[in-house]
Write an enzyme that holds these catalytic residues in place. Structure first.
Site, PDB file in Angstrom:
ATOM      1  N   HIS A  31       0.070 -14.325  29.472  1.00 62.55           N
ATOM      2  CA  HIS A  31       0.570 -15.514  30.162  1.00 62.55           C
ATOM      3  C   HIS A  31       2.081 -15.570  29.991  1.00 62.55           C
ATOM      4  CE1 HIS A  31       0.584 -19.503  31.849  1.00 62.55           C
ATOM      5  NE2 HIS A  31       1.072 -20.054  30.748  1.00 62.55           N
ATOM      6  N   CYS A  38       1.790 -17.549  37.054  1.00 55.23           N
ATOM      7  CA  CYS A  38       2.654 -17.890  35.925  1.00 55.23           C
ATOM      8  C   CYS A  38       3.871 -16.964  35.845  1.00 55.23           C
ATOM      9  CB  CYS A  38       1.875 -17.875  34.613  1.00 55.23           C
ATOM     10  SG  CYS A  38       1.239 -16.252  34.130  1.00 55.23           S
TER      11      CYS A  38
END
Length: 356
Positions: A295, A39
């Site tokens: 994230h 990510c």
């Protein structure tokens, strides 16, 4: 932020199971599948794609066999060539396919250069690593310098001894502005003002004065010599205290456009000669979660007259400026971590046509 590089791995949980799903019809830009906790890299690729100057320069970079001079053990020479793989994935992201863009070869090239897969990374560190790999691995050094100059901030540092008042100066450069964030509430203007203020260096921070012949208390300042086409701002939201890293979720506002001389009046050297210093936001790297469990996603747009998009790995959706502002931060909210601004009017260069 060394804690991110400590080798502690994060299993793919709900973030990746959601993000790897096909995002539906073409929305004007392509998502990227999450491979091996990618990510962080996915988010940076979206900002590179929105920085069309990078793609234009890399299109000049040849990938013809035999023209690369380095060797890669155990594979083809281009397996570990980060700029070549970046060129290919950015070209794939510009295509009109409705599917997420393939980028496994780019991830593997980073892994072969010690930006490991299956490991959480700090986005700012990976961003600087990619720029450094382009300098190191491109045979066309003038072209590599052109790419670096897109982000290069030239500055002069002043160090004044508080005992004898002698001043030492040094010309230097940065590839981004690393801005300290206050723990309660802050703004981009406040962060930049603090960065360019005089800082007193005392105690263990004393510097050696050649005139006094010893370490003395001093006063340090940074003044700008030139500003880049692309201004990368790093909001330093992580603090290390007694070996533990924590994240600051505090509210930090930032504008869609700003004029540097009006925002920070005392940031410039007397040698500064640029006229147009107005910047427009085109990319926001966003972090959600905690220091050791998080994230990355991104807000990007491919031109000042184009819509904003939110990219969460392979899932992409059109959003508003009000949605981008939600990344200002706050308790249990996602927070802007890096800001990408472009200097000058958009008609100074080409804007790519996107499908959708």
């Amino acid at each position: 932020m060394s804690a991110w590089m400590s080798g502690r791995h994060w299993r793919i949980l709900s973030f990746s199971s959601y993000s790897d799903r096909y995002s539906g019809p073409v929305t004007g830009m392509r998502g990227l599948p999450n491979h091996h906790l990618s990510c962080c890299v996915n988010t940076l690729l979206q900002t590179f794609s929105a920085t069309w100057e990078i793609g234009d320069l890399l299109d000049k970079y040849t990938d013809e066999p035999g023209l690369q001079t380095w060797e890669a053990a155990g594979g083809r020479a281009d397996d570990r060539n980060v700029p070549l793989q970046l060129k290919r994935v950015l070209a794939a992201m510009r295509s009109d396919s409705p599917r997420p863009a393939p980028h496994r070869d780019f991830l593997l090239s980073l892994d072969r250069n010690c930006v490991r897969l299956n490991t959480q990374h700090d986005a700012d560190e990976v961003f600087l690593s990619i720029l450094n790999f382009m300098q190191q691995q491109m045979d066309d050094k003038p072209l590599a310098l052109e790419i670096q100059n897109l982000y290069r901030i030239s500055a002069k540092t002043y160090l004044e001894c508080l005992e004898c008042n002698s001043v030492q100066t040094l010309n230097t450069y940065m590839l981004g502005l690393p801005l300290h964030v206050k723990e309660d509430h802050d703004s981009l203007e406040g962060c930049m003002t603090s960065f360019f203020e005089h800082q007193e260096l005392k105690g263990i921070n004393c510097c050696f004065c050649e005139k006094c012949g010893k370490k003395t208390a001093s006063k340090q300042a940074v003044k700008l010599l030139s500003l880049p086409r692309i201004l990368c701002v790093h909001l330093k939201r992580f603090r290390n205290h007694e070996g533990f890293t924590r994240k600051l979720d505090c509210h930090v506002t930032f504008p869609e456009t700003f004029d540097f001389p009006e925002t920070v009046k005392d940031a410039f050297s007397s040698d500064f000669a640029q006229n147009d210093c107005k910047y427009t936001l085109h990319g926001v790297v966003v972090h959600s979660g905690y220091a050791m469990f998080g994230h990355y996603t991104a807000y990007v747009r491919h031109g000042v007259d184009r819509p904003w998009y939110y990219a969460d790995d392979s899932h992409v959706q059109q959003v508003s400026w009000e949605d981008v502002q939600s990344s200002y931060g706050g308790p249990r909210r996602h927070t802007a971590y890096m800001l990408m601004y472009r200097r000058g009017p958009e008609d100074n260069g080409r804007q790519p046509e996107l499908s959708g």
